[in-house]
Design a protein around this motif. Structure first.
Motif, PDB file in Angstrom:
ATOM      1  N   ASN A   1       0.798  -1.215   0.000  1.00  0.00           N
ATOM      2  CA  ASN A   1       0.000   0.000   0.000  1.00  0.00           C
ATOM      3  C   ASN A   1       0.837   1.275   0.000  1.00  0.00           C
TER       4      ASN A   1
ATOM      5  N   CYS B   1      -5.922   5.594  10.696  1.00  0.00           N
ATOM      6  CA  CYS B   1      -6.478   4.262  10.978  1.00  0.00           C
ATOM      7  C   CYS B   1      -7.980   4.316  11.224  1.00  0.00           C
ATOM      8  N   ASP B   2      -8.620   5.406  10.855  1.00  0.00           N
ATOM      9  CA  ASP B   2     -10.056   5.557  11.120  1.00  0.00           C
ATOM     10  C   ASP B   2     -10.809   5.912   9.834  1.00  0.00           C
TER      11      ASP B   2
ATOM     12  N   HIS C   1     -13.611   7.486   9.371  1.00  0.00           N
ATOM     13  CA  HIS C   1     -15.070   7.394   9.412  1.00  0.00           C
ATOM     14  C   HIS C   1     -15.737   8.604   8.749  1.00  0.00           C
TER      15      HIS C   1
ATOM     16  N   LYS D   1     -14.495   4.245   0.048  1.00  0.00           N
ATOM     17  CA  LYS D   1     -13.755   3.170   0.700  1.00  0.00           C
ATOM     18  C   LYS D   1     -12.243   3.385   0.601  1.00  0.00           C
TER      19      LYS D   1
ATOM     20  N   THR E   1      -0.874   2.044   6.900  1.00  0.00           N
ATOM     21  CA  THR E   1      -1.311   1.259   5.733  1.00  0.00           C
ATOM     22  C   THR E   1      -1.443  -0.211   6.091  1.00  0.00           C
TER      23      THR E   1
ATOM     24  N   SER F   1      -2.317  -1.376   8.986  1.00  0.00           N
ATOM     25  CA  SER F   1      -3.365  -1.591   9.987  1.00  0.00           C
ATOM     26  C   SER F   1      -4.723  -1.944   9.380  1.00  0.00           C
ATOM     27  N   TRP F   2      -4.925  -1.585   8.131  1.00  0.00           N
ATOM     28  CA  TRP F   2      -6.224  -1.825   7.498  1.00  0.00           C
ATOM     29  C   TRP F   2      -6.325  -3.260   6.989  1.00  0.00           C
TER      30      TRP F   2
ATOM     31  N   GLU G   1     -12.368  -4.282   5.939  1.00  0.00           N
ATOM     32  CA  GLU G   1     -12.668  -3.067   6.689  1.00  0.00           C
ATOM     33  C   GLU G   1     -13.426  -2.052   5.836  1.00  0.00           C
TER      34      GLU G   1
ATOM     35  N   HIS H   1     -12.573   0.892   5.054  1.00  0.00           N
ATOM     36  CA  HIS H   1     -11.694   1.661   4.189  1.00  0.00           C
ATOM     37  C   HIS H   1     -10.412   0.879   3.899  1.00  0.00           C
ATOM     38  N   TYR H   2      -9.683   1.384   2.926  1.00  0.00           N
ATOM     39  CA  TYR H   2      -8.283   0.985   2.766  1.00  0.00           C
ATOM     40  C   TYR H   2      -7.516   2.278   2.572  1.00  0.00           C
ATOM     41  N   PHE H   3      -6.225   2.210   2.865  1.00  0.00           N
ATOM     42  CA  PHE H   3      -5.379   3.400   2.802  1.00  0.00           C
ATOM     43  C   PHE H   3      -4.123   3.065   2.046  1.00  0.00           C
TER      44      PHE H   3
END
Length: 125
Positions: free
Chosen positions: A3, A58-59, A61, A66, A94, A96-97, A101, A103-105
């Motif tokens: 990522n 990591c959030d 919201h 996504k 990156t 942590s997702w 989930e 989302h992705y980062f």
């Protein structure tokens, strides 16, 4: 490191299904924290420190799409110590997702920064 991507022209990156946040040229840590907050639309409670950056990365919201992508057209102008801290935060966020989930980062850097960033990433604790 799946990522964290390196592409030739990061400023041309586009995907209609992703929230794309492009960082301008950055001249220091305080400026980087402000710009991250602005381009990623961090909530008002953002604490303007590395722990708070990690928590927000990591959030997400507050972002409807996504996919969340942070694009660097150039490397931030930070001391080596601060750059290592920043890269470590990005790397950890990156990772942590999970797949399922909300989302992705992912993070994009220019190809020319690849050798230096790979060196940093390989030497993270």
């Amino acid at each position: 490191m799946k990522n964290i991507l390196f592409i030739n022209e990061p400023d041309l990156y586009f995907d209609k299904d992703e929230f794309i946040a492009c960082l301008p040229e950055i001249g220091g840590e305080d400026e980087l924290l402000k710009e991250l907050s602005a381009v990623l639309k961090f909530p008002g409670y953002f604490g303007h420190n590395w722990n708070a950056v990690y928590d927000c990365l990591c959030d997400f919201h507050w972002i409807e799409k996504k996919g969340v992508v942070l694009v660097h057209n150039v490397m931030p102008m930070l001391t080596e110590e601060k750059l290592k801290a920043y890269i470590e935060v990005l790397h950890d966020a990156t990772k942590s997702w999970g797949i399922d989930e909300a989302h992705y980062f992912k993070v994009i850097f220019p190809v020319k920064s690849m050798p230096f960033l790979e060196y940093i990433l390989m030497n993270l604790k």
